[in-house]
Design an enzyme around this catalytic site. Structure first.
Site: not given
Ligand code: CMP
Length: 139
Positions: A9, A49, A112, A115, A126
């Site tokens: 990310k 998402y 974080n 993913h 995805e």
């Protein structure tokens, strides 16, 4: 043989962790079969998402994913989904174990670093957001 989608990310790219993150998956024995340094459109982020669309954090999640460059990858290997999620650590970086990506590099749940698909079904939803089938290499 299982496949999983991994995203580094925007915080991971900004902090120059690309090499470190990829090494962890490669060292485990997973095979990199597709990779792209890219920016994500709002439409792509919302689709990625979509399972979280009713959650209060959805808008922040989308803005964060489009806030900078990302690296999208597909790894292949036995139990790739579980193996990669173990390498990533628990979603909330403040709770993730040391030695995992999030445990080593993240202090919270929003930024974080990575993913990882949580199931075969998620992977199938995805990966077409980021890759055409002809960009996945059989090597
Ligand atoms: P990721 O693995 O990309 O999948 C969904 C993301 O939602 C997750 O990482 C977190 O970054 C984010 N997330 C999950 N729960 C929360 C929460 N309670 N508040 C903010 N972000 C969250």
């Amino acid at each position: 043989m299982e496949r999983t989608l991994i995203l580094i990310k925007p915080d991971g790219v900004k902090r120059k962790l690309i090499g470190n993150v990829i090494s962890r998956f490669e060292n485990k024995g997973l095979k990199l079969i597709a990779m792209k340094l890219m920016t994500v459109t709002e439409e792509q982020a919302k689709k990625h998402y979509s399972v979280h669309s009713l959650k209060p954090f959805f808008d922040g999640l989308v803005s964060y994913l489009i806030s900078g460059s990302i690296v999208a990858m597909i790894f292949e290997g036995d139990n790739a989904i579980t193996s990669c999620r173990n390498i990533c650590g628990t979603t909330d970086g403040s709770k993730a174990s040391p030695g995992t990506i999030r445990g080593d590099f993240s202090l919270n749940i929003e930024e974080n670093i990575v993913h990882a698909s949580d199931s075969d079904e998620s992977f199938n939803h995805e990966y077409p957001i980021f890759f055409n089938n002809n960009e996945i290499l059989n090597h």
